[in-house]
Design a protein around this motif. Structure first.
Motif, PDB file in Angstrom:
ATOM      1  N   GLN A 339       8.547 -26.602 -37.972  1.00  0.00           N
ATOM      2  CA  GLN A 339       7.974 -27.576 -37.772  1.00  0.00           C
ATOM      3  C   GLN A 339       6.736 -27.786 -37.463  1.00  0.00           C
ATOM      4  OE1 GLN A 339      10.082 -29.690 -35.061  1.00  0.00           O
ATOM      5  NE2 GLN A 339      12.474 -29.788 -35.866  1.00  0.00           N
ATOM      6  N   ALA A 340       6.530 -26.666 -36.735  1.00  0.00           N
ATOM      7  CA  ALA A 340       4.694 -26.020 -36.178  1.00  0.00           C
ATOM      8  C   ALA A 340       3.829 -26.066 -38.162  1.00  0.00           C
ATOM      9  CB  ALA A 340       5.503 -24.987 -35.585  1.00  0.00           C
ATOM     10  N   GLY A 341       4.250 -25.031 -38.937  1.00  0.00           N
ATOM     11  CA  GLY A 341       3.896 -24.922 -40.023  1.00  0.00           C
ATOM     12  C   GLY A 341       3.374 -26.614 -40.645  1.00  0.00           C
ATOM     13  N   VAL A 342       4.300 -27.245 -40.760  1.00  0.00           N
ATOM     14  CA  VAL A 342       4.487 -28.398 -41.675  1.00  0.00           C
ATOM     15  C   VAL A 342       3.142 -29.473 -40.746  1.00  0.00           C
ATOM     16  CG1 VAL A 342       5.306 -30.688 -41.858  1.00  0.00           C
ATOM     17  CG2 VAL A 342       6.880 -28.345 -42.715  1.00  0.00           C
ATOM     18  N   ALA A 343       3.297 -29.698 -39.035  1.00  0.00           N
ATOM     19  CA  ALA A 343       2.701 -29.813 -38.782  1.00  0.00           C
ATOM     20  C   ALA A 343       1.020 -30.043 -38.493  1.00  0.00           C
ATOM     21  CB  ALA A 343       2.907 -30.468 -37.344  1.00  0.00           C
ATOM     22  N   ALA A 344       1.001 -28.582 -38.626  1.00  0.00           N
ATOM     23  CA  ALA A 344      -0.232 -28.251 -38.960  1.00  0.00           C
ATOM     24  C   ALA A 344      -1.208 -28.975 -40.430  1.00  0.00           C
ATOM     25  CB  ALA A 344      -0.372 -26.461 -39.448  1.00  0.00           C
ATOM     26  N   GLU A 345      -0.386 -28.300 -41.337  1.00  0.00           N
ATOM     27  CA  GLU A 345      -1.099 -29.576 -42.425  1.00  0.00           C
ATOM     28  C   GLU A 345      -1.542 -30.760 -42.453  1.00  0.00           C
ATOM     29  OE1 GLU A 345      -1.344 -27.369 -45.219  1.00  0.00           O
ATOM     30  OE2 GLU A 345      -0.210 -25.365 -44.687  1.00  0.00           O
ATOM     31  N   PHE A 346      -0.783 -31.100 -41.546  1.00  0.00           N
ATOM     32  CA  PHE A 346      -1.453 -32.665 -41.827  1.00  0.00           C
ATOM     33  C   PHE A 346      -2.652 -32.560 -40.398  1.00  0.00           C
ATOM     34  CE2 PHE A 346       2.925 -34.023 -42.147  1.00  0.00           C
ATOM     35  CZ  PHE A 346       2.552 -34.633 -43.288  1.00  0.00           C
ATOM     36  N   ALA A 347      -3.317 -31.660 -40.478  1.00  0.00           N
ATOM     37  CA  ALA A 347      -4.769 -31.486 -39.763  1.00  0.00           C
ATOM     38  C   ALA A 347      -5.553 -30.996 -40.364  1.00  0.00           C
ATOM     39  CB  ALA A 347      -4.151 -30.864 -38.341  1.00  0.00           C
ATOM     40  N   LYS A 348      -5.511 -30.919 -41.746  1.00  0.00           N
ATOM     41  CA  LYS A 348      -5.776 -30.398 -42.672  1.00  0.00           C
ATOM     42  C   LYS A 348      -6.753 -31.663 -43.352  1.00  0.00           C
ATOM     43  CE  LYS A 348      -3.516 -25.700 -42.671  1.00  0.00           C
ATOM     44  NZ  LYS A 348      -2.840 -24.258 -43.652  1.00  0.00           N
ATOM     45  N   PHE A 349      -6.813 -32.409 -42.966  1.00  0.00           N
ATOM     46  CA  PHE A 349      -7.707 -33.379 -44.010  1.00  0.00           C
ATOM     47  C   PHE A 349      -8.796 -33.418 -43.581  1.00  0.00           C
ATOM     48  CE2 PHE A 349      -4.672 -35.889 -42.232  1.00  0.00           C
ATOM     49  CZ  PHE A 349      -3.184 -35.939 -43.251  1.00  0.00           C
ATOM     50  N   ASN A 350      -9.685 -34.069 -44.849  1.00  0.00           N
ATOM     51  CA  ASN A 350     -11.387 -33.928 -45.122  1.00  0.00           C
ATOM     52  C   ASN A 350     -11.827 -34.254 -43.457  1.00  0.00           C
ATOM     53  OD1 ASN A 350     -10.575 -32.985 -47.136  1.00  0.00           O
ATOM     54  ND2 ASN A 350     -11.506 -34.182 -48.675  1.00  0.00           N
ATOM     55  N   ASN A 351     -12.949 -33.920 -43.063  1.00  0.00           N
ATOM     56  CA  ASN A 351     -14.103 -34.674 -42.782  1.00  0.00           C
ATOM     57  C   ASN A 351     -13.240 -34.351 -40.682  1.00  0.00           C
ATOM     58  OD1 ASN A 351     -16.352 -35.633 -43.967  1.00  0.00           O
ATOM     59  ND2 ASN A 351     -14.632 -36.887 -44.788  1.00  0.00           N
ATOM     60  N   GLY A 352     -12.413 -33.295 -40.703  1.00  0.00           N
ATOM     61  CA  GLY A 352     -11.881 -32.920 -39.744  1.00  0.00           C
ATOM     62  C   GLY A 352     -10.952 -34.056 -39.106  1.00  0.00           C
ATOM     63  N   ILE A 353     -10.459 -34.854 -40.113  1.00  0.00           N
ATOM     64  CA  ILE A 353      -9.545 -36.170 -39.505  1.00  0.00           C
ATOM     65  C   ILE A 353      -8.125 -35.093 -39.784  1.00  0.00           C
ATOM     66  CG2 ILE A 353      -7.967 -38.106 -40.822  1.00  0.00           C
ATOM     67  CD1 ILE A 353     -10.603 -38.503 -42.094  1.00  0.00           C
ATOM     68  N   THR A 354      -6.917 -35.647 -38.656  1.00  0.00           N
ATOM     69  CA  THR A 354      -6.074 -34.879 -38.754  1.00  0.00           C
ATOM     70  C   THR A 354      -5.073 -36.361 -38.370  1.00  0.00           C
ATOM     71  OG1 THR A 354      -6.062 -35.076 -35.866  1.00  0.00           O
ATOM     72  CG2 THR A 354      -6.959 -32.967 -36.994  1.00  0.00           C
ATOM     73  N   ALA A 355      -3.661 -35.969 -38.002  1.00  0.00           N
ATOM     74  CA  ALA A 355      -2.706 -37.078 -38.387  1.00  0.00           C
ATOM     75  C   ALA A 355      -1.200 -36.561 -37.604  1.00  0.00           C
ATOM     76  CB  ALA A 355      -1.745 -37.792 -39.073  1.00  0.00           C
ATOM     77  N   GLU A 356      -0.668 -37.426 -36.300  1.00  0.00           N
ATOM     78  CA  GLU A 356       0.567 -36.638 -35.588  1.00  0.00           C
ATOM     79  C   GLU A 356       1.841 -37.184 -36.560  1.00  0.00           C
ATOM     80  OE1 GLU A 356       2.963 -38.736 -32.077  1.00  0.00           O
ATOM     81  OE2 GLU A 356       1.417 -39.622 -31.970  1.00  0.00           O
TER      82      GLU A 356
END
Length: 437
Positions: A339-356
């Motif tokens: 789960q931690a690894g999957v969640a981390a991938e949603f913090a790798k969008f361009n321009n510093g955008i992240t998703a919960e």
């Protein structure tokens, strides 16, 4: 106190029989109670893109239909007779015995029966898939383990040959088209995909798995177990790429990563990327008048899907279409260690955008959470047919991209690659435009 799960999106481990059906001329033989296969077929084959049953699928699957008699006295004799009859009447290159809850609970020695047939020269393996063990995603991984341990033998390595471990057949609604597109992408840079599922699959391809130069795991976590198993048994290295490549940004990044790992000349990879990106933007520019119409554009989106599709689609919508991600619901009951690894991938969008990210396989909980989200503009919800009702209540745009998909017929459709990005854009804006017509 245990909690009930509403609006299921997966089936039990026995659903792995669908992965067997995804291999051309592979035949599942099920040792379970009556009705198990029929219910699974309706969920995965009918109510998920109306994918159907295919060769020896659906009601044609050999099954012991174990009853109270087998629970009391054991079902090995009945299974032995079923296997014998199956070899007599069904033309197949590989036969896979799968077990249901009844067989696993009473302890029938299915392995011993399968080994005796194999000793007589029959192409047969077995896998214990009692439904209580977990979902069909686990069943899929158990099947891969069985193939590796019971079917494969060491072979000389063939340079450029690549095994692909990614979408789960029939569970991921667009799996067949996705595999075809991945095949085309890898072939375009000079690699030779070894296709073990889908229209180009074969039992020969299964046996060639140890020949691969490397294994490609194209998923946040599903397939890692098989790749690690193959590395341990045959020494085959693997590349783990967590995001499904959708659209130009992720697909180009994917091709560069694979090409670099495989030792492909960068000029070859860049030539393919330039050609495909030019083609992609040709079509996108033609549609710019509509795509840039701010009255139509949904500014924010929510995904409700397995992590594979949720991540791939979220990256495309954020990095290529410029939408803003709201909560991303991951529905496949991701193992805690991933789960931690999957969640981390949603913090790798361009321009510093992240998703919960929210991990839950309970559709009732997901619906409650969707109703709590406050968005001023109309959001876009990419999920399953379960989200259609709540989307109407919230006046949101909705597109079904994850199981179950009951409102679309899916054959070879795919959202993978450059063309996949165009197709996803077409489908999203068709939903939006339909609301204005």
């Amino acid at each position: 106190m245990s909690q009930s799960v509403e609006q299921i999106r997966h089936v039990c481990a026995l659903g792995a029989y669908e992965s067997v059906l995804a291999i051309q001329k592979a035949v599942p033989i099920v040792h379970s109670g009556p009705g198990c296969v029929s219910k699974l077929m309706i969920t995965l084959g009918t109510q998920n893109g109306h994918q159907g049953s295919g060769y020896v699928g659906g009601h044609a699957i050999p099954c012991t239909n174990a009853s109270e008699h087998e629970v009391v006295f054991g079902g090995t004799n009945q299974l032995r007779q079923l296997i014998t009859n199956t070899f007599d009447v069904i033309d197949g290159d590989l036969f896979v015995v799968l077990t249901g809850c009844t067989s696993d609970i009473i302890g029938d020695d299915v392995g011993e029966i399968a080994r005796k047939f194999k000793k007589d020269g029959k192409p047969i393996i077995y896998v214990e898939t009692g439904g209580f063990k977990g979902s069909n995603l686990l069943g899929h991984e158990l099947l891969l383990d069985a193939i590796i341990d019971q079917l494969l033998e060491p072979q000389p390595v063939e340079q450029g040959l690549v095994n692909i471990w990614s979408v789960v057949p029939y569970q991921n609604t667009f799996w067949a088209g996705d595999i075809e597109q991945l095949n085309k992408l890898l072939s375009s840079i000079g690699l030779k995909p070894n296709i073990v599922f889908g229209p180009d699959s074969s039992v020969e391809a299964l046996r060639n798995i140890p020949k691969a130069q490397f294994n490609l795991v194209l998923s946040p976590w599903i397939g890692l177990r098989a790749a690690e198993h193959l590395q341990e048994k045959f020494g085959t290295p693997f590349l783990h790429y967590p995001a499904l490549p959708i659209g130009p940004t992720e697909t180009s990044r994917f091709l560069r990563a694979v090409g670099g790992f495989a030792g492909v000349e960068s000029s070859v990879v860049e030539g393919v990327i330039n050609r495909e990106e030019t083609r992609y933007y040709y079509y996108l520019e033609r549609a710019a008048d509509t795509l840039l119409e701010t009255r139509l554009l949904p500014r924010r989106f929510i995904t409700v899907a397995d992590s594979l599709y949720a991540l791939g689609i979220a990256r495309f919508l954020t990095n290529d279409l410029g939408l803003i991600p709201e909560k991303q619901f991951i529905t496949e009951d991701t193992p805690q260690r991933h789960q931690a690894g999957v969640a981390a991938e949603f913090a790798k969008f361009n321009n510093g955008i992240t998703a919960e990210t929210v991990f839950s396989n309970d559709g009732g909980f997901v619906e409650e959470e969707l109703r709590r989200i406050k968005i001023r503009s109309r959001p876009l919800i990419l999920g399953s047919s379960w989200e259609r009702v709540v989307a109407r209540d919230l006046k949101a745009y909705q597109l079904s991209i994850a199981a179950p998909v009951g409102n679309h017929l899916v054959m070879s459709k795919s959202y993978v690659g450059y063309d996949g990005g165009l197709h996803l854009t077409e489908d999203i804006y068709s939903v939006v435009l339909n609301d204005f017509m």
